[in-house]
Design a protein around this motif. Structure first.
Motif, mmCIF file in Angstrom:
data_model
loop_
_atom_site.group_PDB
_atom_site.id
_atom_site.type_symbol
_atom_site.label_atom_id
_atom_site.label_comp_id
_atom_site.label_asym_id
_atom_site.label_seq_id
_atom_site.Cartn_x
_atom_site.Cartn_y
_atom_site.Cartn_z
ATOM 1 N N LYS A 6 0.855 -1.186 0.000
ATOM 2 C CA LYS A 6 0.000 0.000 0.000
ATOM 3 C C LYS A 6 0.891 1.235 0.000
ATOM 4 C CE LYS A 6 -4.040 -1.548 2.545
ATOM 5 N NZ LYS A 6 -4.829 -1.260 3.728
ATOM 6 N N PRO A 7 0.522 2.255 -0.680
ATOM 7 C CA PRO A 7 1.332 3.470 -0.645
ATOM 8 C C PRO A 7 1.266 4.114 0.756
ATOM 9 C CG PRO A 7 -0.671 3.799 -1.935
ATOM 10 C CD PRO A 7 -0.628 2.361 -1.540
ATOM 11 N N LEU A 8 2.365 4.772 1.157
ATOM 12 C CA LEU A 8 2.416 5.450 2.458
ATOM 13 C C LEU A 8 1.494 6.666 2.452
ATOM 14 C CD1 LEU A 8 6.225 5.428 3.178
ATOM 15 C CD2 LEU A 8 4.491 3.962 4.202
ATOM 16 N N HIS A 9 0.845 6.868 3.560
ATOM 17 C CA HIS A 9 -0.008 8.047 3.710
ATOM 18 C C HIS A 9 0.862 9.231 4.074
ATOM 19 C CE1 HIS A 9 -3.681 5.790 3.383
ATOM 20 N NE2 HIS A 9 -3.306 4.964 4.368
ATOM 21 N N LYS A 10 0.431 10.395 3.746
ATOM 22 C CA LYS A 10 1.185 11.606 4.061
ATOM 23 C C LYS A 10 1.352 11.760 5.579
ATOM 24 C CE LYS A 10 0.076 14.310 0.017
ATOM 25 N NZ LYS A 10 -0.555 15.506 -0.482
ATOM 26 N N GLY A 11 0.351 11.360 6.336
ATOM 27 C CA GLY A 11 0.417 11.464 7.798
ATOM 28 C C GLY A 11 1.482 10.560 8.385
ATOM 29 N N MET A 12 1.640 9.373 7.829
ATOM 30 C CA MET A 12 2.668 8.454 8.317
ATOM 31 C C MET A 12 4.053 8.992 8.020
ATOM 32 S SD MET A 12 1.031 4.757 7.358
ATOM 33 C CE MET A 12 2.428 3.839 7.881
ATOM 34 N N LEU A 13 4.230 9.578 6.848
ATOM 35 C CA LEU A 13 5.517 10.139 6.472
ATOM 36 C C LEU A 13 5.880 11.309 7.384
ATOM 37 C CD1 LEU A 13 7.850 10.008 4.487
ATOM 38 C CD2 LEU A 13 6.580 11.553 2.997
ATOM 39 N N ALA A 14 4.929 12.187 7.646
ATOM 40 C CA ALA A 14 5.165 13.343 8.512
ATOM 41 C C ALA A 14 5.483 12.882 9.934
ATOM 42 C CB ALA A 14 3.963 14.267 8.505
ATOM 43 N N GLY A 15 4.789 11.858 10.424
ATOM 44 C CA GLY A 15 5.047 11.342 11.771
ATOM 45 C C GLY A 15 6.440 10.752 11.872
ATOM 46 N N GLY A 16 6.880 10.042 10.832
ATOM 47 C CA GLY A 16 8.223 9.468 10.826
ATOM 48 C C GLY A 16 9.292 10.549 10.847
ATOM 49 N N ILE A 17 9.054 11.602 10.093
ATOM 50 C CA ILE A 17 10.018 12.713 10.072
ATOM 51 C C ILE A 17 10.078 13.380 11.449
ATOM 52 C CG2 ILE A 17 10.451 15.005 9.109
ATOM 53 C CD1 ILE A 17 9.398 13.934 6.434
ATOM 54 N N ALA A 18 8.923 13.588 12.063
ATOM 55 C CA ALA A 18 8.881 14.231 13.386
ATOM 56 C C ALA A 18 9.613 13.379 14.420
ATOM 57 C CB ALA A 18 7.447 14.476 13.808
ATOM 58 N N VAL A 19 9.374 12.085 14.416
ATOM 59 C CA VAL A 19 10.053 11.195 15.371
ATOM 60 C C VAL A 19 11.556 11.212 15.111
ATOM 61 C CG1 VAL A 19 10.346 8.779 16.043
ATOM 62 C CG2 VAL A 19 8.064 9.742 15.811
ATOM 63 N N GLY A 20 11.958 11.152 13.851
ATOM 64 C CA GLY A 20 13.378 11.186 13.501
ATOM 65 C C GLY A 20 14.053 12.460 13.963
ATOM 66 N N LEU A 21 13.378 13.594 13.741
ATOM 67 C CA LEU A 21 13.922 14.877 14.195
ATOM 68 C C LEU A 21 14.038 14.926 15.719
ATOM 69 C CD1 LEU A 21 12.205 17.484 11.850
ATOM 70 C CD2 LEU A 21 14.635 16.936 11.992
ATOM 71 N N GLY A 22 13.012 14.439 16.390
ATOM 72 C CA GLY A 22 13.036 14.436 17.863
ATOM 73 C C GLY A 22 14.186 13.601 18.403
ATOM 74 N N VAL A 23 14.346 12.390 17.877
ATOM 75 C CA VAL A 23 15.437 11.515 18.326
ATOM 76 C C VAL A 23 16.785 12.151 17.992
ATOM 77 C CG1 VAL A 23 16.538 9.274 17.918
ATOM 78 C CG2 VAL A 23 14.069 9.406 18.233
ATOM 79 N N GLY A 24 16.891 12.746 16.817
ATOM 80 C CA GLY A 24 18.137 13.404 16.414
ATOM 81 C C GLY A 24 18.490 14.564 17.320
ATOM 82 N N LEU A 25 17.502 15.385 17.687
ATOM 83 C CA LEU A 25 17.748 16.524 18.584
ATOM 84 C C LEU A 25 18.181 16.063 19.972
ATOM 85 C CD1 LEU A 25 14.872 18.991 17.639
ATOM 86 C CD2 LEU A 25 17.320 19.316 17.315
ATOM 87 N N VAL A 26 17.516 15.049 20.507
ATOM 88 C CA VAL A 26 17.880 14.530 21.830
ATOM 89 C C VAL A 26 19.294 13.972 21.800
ATOM 90 C CG1 VAL A 26 17.355 12.746 23.539
ATOM 91 C CG2 VAL A 26 15.514 14.114 22.584
ATOM 92 N N ALA A 27 19.611 13.194 20.780
ATOM 93 C CA ALA A 27 20.941 12.594 20.683
ATOM 94 C C ALA A 27 22.017 13.663 20.521
ATOM 95 C CB ALA A 27 20.984 11.607 19.520
ATOM 96 N N SER A 28 21.766 14.674 19.683
ATOM 97 C CA SER A 28 22.768 15.728 19.499
ATOM 98 C C SER A 28 22.889 16.596 20.759
ATOM 99 C CB SER A 28 22.444 16.583 18.274
ATOM 100 O OG SER A 28 21.201 17.240 18.446
ATOM 101 N N GLY A 29 21.806 16.822 21.455
ATOM 102 C CA GLY A 29 21.862 17.572 22.721
ATOM 103 C C GLY A 29 22.678 16.833 23.756
ATOM 104 N N PHE A 30 22.479 15.524 23.842
ATOM 105 C CA PHE A 30 23.254 14.711 24.781
ATOM 106 C C PHE A 30 24.736 14.741 24.398
ATOM 107 C CE2 PHE A 30 25.098 10.609 26.064
ATOM 108 C CZ PHE A 30 24.899 10.701 27.433
ATOM 109 N N GLY A 31 25.022 14.615 23.118
ATOM 110 C CA GLY A 31 26.413 14.653 22.647
ATOM 111 C C GLY A 31 27.063 15.993 22.942
ATOM 112 N N ALA A 32 26.333 17.084 22.725
ATOM 113 C CA ALA A 32 26.857 18.420 23.003
ATOM 114 C C ALA A 32 27.117 18.600 24.500
ATOM 115 C CB ALA A 32 25.882 19.481 22.514
ATOM 116 N N GLY A 33 26.241 18.060 25.327
ATOM 117 C CA GLY A 33 26.437 18.147 26.777
ATOM 118 C C GLY A 33 27.681 17.400 27.218
#
Length: 165
Positions: A6-33
């Motif tokens: 089935k083709p991906l829904h736009k909502g699923m794609l946006a949710g994946g991007i949001a989760v990826g950004l959130g995890v990336g920000l937390v990981a980079s914040g921890f690394g910077a600390g």
């Protein structure tokens, strides 16, 4: 053969991007600390590299003038050798200050100086004693001269309370 996906829904794609950004920000914040902590500790080690620490006697609690010192009132702290002069009480001489009263208020953690004790003024030359008495007399003649506070707590109260110096 497998069924077509089935083709991906736009909502699923946006949710994946949001989760990826959130995890990336937390990981980079921890690394910077972690990086910042490491740099601060390195700078601290470098700044203390040349220090030779020497023990001195300090007040374990706030002590008022004319209060006799007890062994429980004394503690030992290490300070850089560059800051230690013969005017500071060293641990091997602490027995000389036990039982003596102070002439000034001393705050907790403050290094004790020989000048804080009346014994330090007993061996003054006559002209030094005369000069000291003359200075006291001149200061007493000033009408707006502030009266000395007896404890560190009273000094703190006056400063915080906005009283006159």
């Amino acid at each position: 053969m497998s069924a077509p996906r089935k083709p991906l829904h736009k909502g699923m794609l946006a949710g994946g991007i949001a989760v990826g950004l959130g995890v990336g920000l937390v990981a980079s914040g921890f690394g910077a600390g972690v990086l910042a902590y490491t740099l601060v500790k390195k700078a601290e080690r470098e700044s203390r590299a040349g220090w030779i620490l020497v023990p001195v006697v300090v007040a374990k609690r706030d002590v008022a003038p004319v209060e006799a010192l007890k062994l429980d009132d004394l503690a030992q702290r290490s300070i850089p050798e560059q800051l230690v002069t013969s005017s500071l009480v060293r641990p091997d001489s602490s027995a000389y200050v036990i039982g003596q009263s102070l002439t000034v208020p001393v705050q907790e953690g403050e290094p004790l100086r020989w000048a804080f004790f009346p014994v330090a003024t007993e061996n003054l030359k006559p002209e030094e004693t005369l000069l000291s008495k003359e200075c006291e007399r001149a200061l007493d003649l000033q009408p707006d001269r502030p009266k000395p506070d007896q404890t560190a707590g009273k000094i703190r109260e006056r400063i915080v309370g906005g009283g006159s110096p």
